[in-house]
Design a protein around this motif. Structure first.
Motif, PDB file in Angstrom:
ATOM      1  N   ILE A  37       0.844  -1.189   0.000  1.00  0.00           N
ATOM      2  CA  ILE A  37       0.000   0.000   0.000  1.00  0.00           C
ATOM      3  C   ILE A  37       0.880   1.240   0.000  1.00  0.00           C
ATOM      4  CG2 ILE A  37      -1.855  -1.174   1.232  1.00  0.00           C
ATOM      5  CD1 ILE A  37      -1.018   0.392   3.758  1.00  0.00           C
ATOM      6  N   ASP A  38       0.287   2.378  -0.397  1.00  0.00           N
ATOM      7  CA  ASP A  38       1.022   3.637  -0.371  1.00  0.00           C
ATOM      8  C   ASP A  38       0.722   4.396   0.919  1.00  0.00           C
ATOM      9  OD1 ASP A  38      -1.494   4.752  -0.666  1.00  0.00           O
ATOM     10  OD2 ASP A  38      -1.216   5.265  -2.787  1.00  0.00           O
ATOM     11  N   MET A  39       1.200   5.636   0.995  1.00  0.00           N
ATOM     12  CA  MET A  39       1.048   6.418   2.219  1.00  0.00           C
ATOM     13  C   MET A  39      -0.404   6.774   2.523  1.00  0.00           C
ATOM     14  SD  MET A  39       4.356   8.933   1.726  1.00  0.00           S
ATOM     15  CE  MET A  39       3.725  10.084   2.934  1.00  0.00           C
ATOM     16  N   ARG A  40      -1.256   6.701   1.522  1.00  0.00           N
ATOM     17  CA  ARG A  40      -2.674   6.990   1.743  1.00  0.00           C
ATOM     18  C   ARG A  40      -3.480   5.729   2.043  1.00  0.00           C
ATOM     19  NH1 ARG A  40      -4.120  11.366  -3.059  1.00  0.00           N
ATOM     20  NH2 ARG A  40      -2.555  12.946  -2.490  1.00  0.00           N
ATOM     21  N   GLY A  41      -2.785   4.601   2.152  1.00  0.00           N
ATOM     22  CA  GLY A  41      -3.474   3.351   2.446  1.00  0.00           C
ATOM     23  C   GLY A  41      -4.071   2.681   1.229  1.00  0.00           C
ATOM     24  N   ARG A  42      -3.745   3.162   0.020  1.00  0.00           N
ATOM     25  CA  ARG A  42      -4.301   2.582  -1.204  1.00  0.00           C
ATOM     26  C   ARG A  42      -3.463   1.380  -1.641  1.00  0.00           C
ATOM     27  NH1 ARG A  42      -4.553   8.079  -4.609  1.00  0.00           N
ATOM     28  NH2 ARG A  42      -2.348   7.852  -4.061  1.00  0.00           N
ATOM     29  N   ILE A  43      -4.146   0.333  -2.084  1.00  0.00           N
ATOM     30  CA  ILE A  43      -3.481  -0.897  -2.502  1.00  0.00           C
ATOM     31  C   ILE A  43      -2.831  -0.692  -3.866  1.00  0.00           C
ATOM     32  CG2 ILE A  43      -3.809  -3.337  -3.078  1.00  0.00           C
ATOM     33  CD1 ILE A  43      -6.236  -3.302  -1.179  1.00  0.00           C
ATOM     34  N   VAL A  44      -1.513  -0.995  -3.942  1.00  0.00           N
ATOM     35  CA  VAL A  44      -0.802  -0.869  -5.216  1.00  0.00           C
ATOM     36  C   VAL A  44      -0.316  -2.231  -5.734  1.00  0.00           C
ATOM     37  CG1 VAL A  44      -0.100   1.493  -4.737  1.00  0.00           C
ATOM     38  CG2 VAL A  44       1.399  -0.379  -4.054  1.00  0.00           C
ATOM     39  N   SER A  45      -0.355  -3.254  -4.878  1.00  0.00           N
ATOM     40  CA  SER A  45       0.011  -4.599  -5.312  1.00  0.00           C
ATOM     41  C   SER A  45      -0.743  -5.611  -4.464  1.00  0.00           C
ATOM     42  CB  SER A  45       1.528  -4.825  -5.185  1.00  0.00           C
ATOM     43  OG  SER A  45       1.867  -6.143  -5.600  1.00  0.00           O
ATOM     44  N   ARG A  52      -6.400 -15.338  -3.407  1.00  0.00           N
ATOM     45  CA  ARG A  52      -7.049 -16.560  -2.925  1.00  0.00           C
ATOM     46  C   ARG A  52      -7.537 -16.388  -1.492  1.00  0.00           C
ATOM     47  NH1 ARG A  52      -2.461 -18.656  -5.592  1.00  0.00           N
ATOM     48  NH2 ARG A  52      -1.363 -18.930  -3.595  1.00  0.00           N
ATOM     49  N   MET A  53      -6.749 -15.730  -0.672  1.00  0.00           N
ATOM     50  CA  MET A  53      -7.080 -15.591   0.741  1.00  0.00           C
ATOM     51  C   MET A  53      -8.298 -14.704   0.965  1.00  0.00           C
ATOM     52  SD  MET A  53      -4.566 -14.291   3.822  1.00  0.00           S
ATOM     53  CE  MET A  53      -3.347 -15.569   3.478  1.00  0.00           C
ATOM     54  N   PHE A  54      -8.363 -13.587   0.226  1.00  0.00           N
ATOM     55  CA  PHE A  54      -9.424 -12.613   0.456  1.00  0.00           C
ATOM     56  C   PHE A  54     -10.584 -12.727  -0.541  1.00  0.00           C
ATOM     57  CE2 PHE A  54      -5.817 -10.772   2.649  1.00  0.00           C
ATOM     58  CZ  PHE A  54      -6.382 -10.272   3.803  1.00  0.00           C
ATOM     59  N   GLN A  55     -10.438 -13.599  -1.566  1.00  0.00           N
ATOM     60  CA  GLN A  55     -11.497 -13.848  -2.557  1.00  0.00           C
ATOM     61  C   GLN A  55     -11.763 -12.637  -3.446  1.00  0.00           C
ATOM     62  OE1 GLN A  55     -14.741 -15.009  -0.012  1.00  0.00           O
ATOM     63  NE2 GLN A  55     -13.783 -16.940   0.592  1.00  0.00           N
ATOM     64  N   TYR A  56     -10.750 -11.807  -3.639  1.00  0.00           N
ATOM     65  CA  TYR A  56     -10.839 -10.675  -4.542  1.00  0.00           C
ATOM     66  C   TYR A  56      -9.838 -10.868  -5.688  1.00  0.00           C
ATOM     67  CZ  TYR A  56     -13.453  -7.624  -1.290  1.00  0.00           C
ATOM     68  OH  TYR A  56     -14.403  -7.058  -0.482  1.00  0.00           O
ATOM     69  N   ALA A  57     -10.224 -10.456  -6.897  1.00  0.00           N
ATOM     70  CA  ALA A  57      -9.250 -10.358  -7.985  1.00  0.00           C
ATOM     71  C   ALA A  57      -8.434  -9.085  -7.790  1.00  0.00           C
ATOM     72  CB  ALA A  57      -9.957 -10.332  -9.334  1.00  0.00           C
ATOM     73  N   GLU A  58      -7.222  -9.065  -8.351  1.00  0.00           N
ATOM     74  CA  GLU A  58      -6.361  -7.902  -8.166  1.00  0.00           C
ATOM     75  C   GLU A  58      -7.020  -6.634  -8.688  1.00  0.00           C
ATOM     76  OE1 GLU A  58      -1.633  -6.929  -8.574  1.00  0.00           O
ATOM     77  OE2 GLU A  58      -2.617  -7.892 -10.290  1.00  0.00           O
ATOM     78  N   ASP A  60     -10.010  -5.835  -8.620  1.00  0.00           N
ATOM     79  CA  ASP A  60     -11.088  -5.366  -7.738  1.00  0.00           C
ATOM     80  C   ASP A  60     -10.584  -4.475  -6.615  1.00  0.00           C
ATOM     81  OD1 ASP A  60     -12.916  -6.867  -9.200  1.00  0.00           O
ATOM     82  OD2 ASP A  60     -12.683  -8.636  -7.915  1.00  0.00           O
ATOM     83  N   VAL A  61      -9.290  -4.587  -6.291  1.00  0.00           N
ATOM     84  CA  VAL A  61      -8.790  -3.900  -5.095  1.00  0.00           C
ATOM     85  C   VAL A  61      -7.739  -2.837  -5.368  1.00  0.00           C
ATOM     86  CG1 VAL A  61      -9.281  -5.913  -3.654  1.00  0.00           C
ATOM     87  CG2 VAL A  61      -7.017  -5.657  -4.670  1.00  0.00           C
ATOM     88  N   LEU A  62      -7.086  -2.879  -6.535  1.00  0.00           N
ATOM     89  CA  LEU A  62      -6.049  -1.885  -6.809  1.00  0.00           C
ATOM     90  C   LEU A  62      -6.625  -0.475  -6.734  1.00  0.00           C
ATOM     91  CD1 LEU A  62      -3.981  -3.477  -9.725  1.00  0.00           C
ATOM     92  CD2 LEU A  62      -3.439  -3.403  -7.280  1.00  0.00           C
ATOM     93  N   SER A  67      -8.342  -0.702   4.130  1.00  0.00           N
ATOM     94  CA  SER A  67      -9.311  -0.923   5.200  1.00  0.00           C
ATOM     95  C   SER A  67     -10.477  -1.794   4.748  1.00  0.00           C
ATOM     96  CB  SER A  67      -9.837   0.415   5.735  1.00  0.00           C
ATOM     97  OG  SER A  67     -10.503   1.135   4.712  1.00  0.00           O
ATOM     98  N   MET A  68     -10.672  -1.933   3.419  1.00  0.00           N
ATOM     99  CA  MET A  68     -11.759  -2.786   2.940  1.00  0.00           C
ATOM    100  C   MET A  68     -11.527  -4.247   3.325  1.00  0.00           C
ATOM    101  SD  MET A  68     -10.824  -3.105  -1.143  1.00  0.00           S
ATOM    102  CE  MET A  68     -12.224  -4.164  -1.509  1.00  0.00           C
TER     103      MET A  68
END
Length: 384
Positions: A37-45, A52-58, A60-62, A67-68
């Protein structure tokens, strides 16, 4: 020189491609999830294991806030954690790691071990999180604990049989004597002539003496049992409570529960038997979750702070926002086989009381801040 430069550039590109392929292979096969994540908490990778663990495709979350992937209250607090670190430099998780909970796409929560690192690249600060799902490990530990509990139960049954035989043997003589003296006294009272008061007094005195002897036998056996002390050692309190709560959540629907574990910084370690105390936490947390099943607001707090009334003790509280205690039930709360559950045996609180008292503590219940129930118990603080 130009040809050499070209060859060098080509070699560099090939090396870079090899490194990228190797990194991709590692991230594809490693069982732990990696999230950057970056300094704003946004997912970058978002690694394949994380998908597999969270059941999201990449995709969907980038770009979404990390916090989601968190249950309450961490979801609402996470950005504040980052701001606090960037402002003060105080490390609460980075480089330390912690046991906590995460949230899948379907809303279910599961226990995780989180390790967070920090990296700066091209003037950009990023945070890397390695996440290990503890469900399988804790289920295995739970199975081992269950087996140990079964063996302990078998041992207790054997011990109870031995105790019963000892009681029957030791108490048989004084009880028989009491019965004989009482029958003699009855015969004296039922006789036709005047009552021999001296003989009646002697029969009553002997009966009383034998009754006292029976009491001494029981007291002696009870003290003998008490001397079989629980094996205890210094344990970190926060880890004990967090792991116990995580174990309690395995196999139950925890969606919508606002759960938090909070330990006063003044308390570091306690002197306990880890397995037994985690059993107490599991019992109390499961009871709280079941009590809140139909509650519109589901709040669960596990807190610990120095006991205000007894020095050297810590007071642990497991509080919920359920319907609260039934006044009739509160009188028999810790009595074995006393329960309001359709499928419950009514031994969980009784076992918890036995464990806590075996640790020189006490356990009691009262109302919580949200109208539910708060179970309190005390433990010994471990000396440095």
């Amino acid at each position: 020189m130009a040809v050499a430069d070209d060859d060098t550039d080509g070699l560099g590109l090939r090396d870079h491609s090899l490194e990228q392929a190797l990194l991709g292979s590692i991230l594809t096969t490693v069982p732990d999830a990696l999230i950057v994540i970056d300094m704003r908490g946004r997912i970058v990778s978002f690694s394949p294991a994380a998908q597999r663990m969270f059941q999201y495709a990449e995709g969907d979350v980038l770009g979404e806030n990390i916090s989601m992937l968190m249950p309450s209250p961490d979801r609402e607090r996470h950005d504040g954690y980052i701001d606090h670190y960037l402002t003060t430099g105080e490390r609460r998780i980075i480089g330390i790691g912690r046991l906590t909970s995460a949230r899948r796409r379907d809303g279910s929560t599961f226990p995780i071990e989180l390790s967070v690192g920090e990296v700066e690249t091209e003037g950009r600060r990023l945070f890397t999180g390695f996440i290990r799902d503890l469900t399988e490990r804790q289920q295995a530990e739970r199975r081992v604990a269950d087996l140990q509990a079964e063996l302990a139960h078998a041992g207790r049954v054997t011990a109870m049989g031995t105790l019963a035989a000892a009681l029957a043997h030791e108490l048989n003589q004084p009880l028989t004597a009491i019965a004989n003296y009482m029958e003699a006294g009855r015969d004296l009272l039922e006789g036709d002539g005047p009552v021999d008061r001296d003989m009646l007094r002697e029969a009553m005195n002997e009966s009383a003496g034998q009754a006292l002897r029976a009491g001494e036998i029981i007291r002696s056996l009870r003290e003998s049992i008490k001397r079989g002390e629980t094996m205890r050692q210094s344990e970190p309190l926060r880890g004990l409570l967090a792991e116990g709560a995580a174990l309690a959540f395995i196999g139950i629907d925890s969606r919508g529960i606002d759960m938090d574990v909070s330990v006063d910084p003044a308390i570091d370690r306690v002197f306990v038997n880890r397995v037994q105390l985690q059993q107490v936490v599991i019992n109390l947390v499961k009871n709280a979750v079941e009590a809140m099943q139909d509650s519109p607001v589901r709040i669960l707090r596990v807190t610990a702070a120095p006991a205000t009334d007894v020095p050297g003790k810590v007071e642990v509280i497991v509080a919920d926002s359920g319907p609260g205690l039934d006044p009739d039930m509160s009188r028999t709360l810790f009595t074995p086989f006393s329960t309001t559950k359709a499928r419950g045996l009514g031994v969980g609180l009784s076992i918890s009381q036995t464990i806590v008292e075996g640790h020189s503590g006490r356990i009691w219940a009262g109302p919580s801040s949200w109208g539910g129930t708060a179970f309190h118990f005390t433990l010994d603080i471990a000396e440095d």
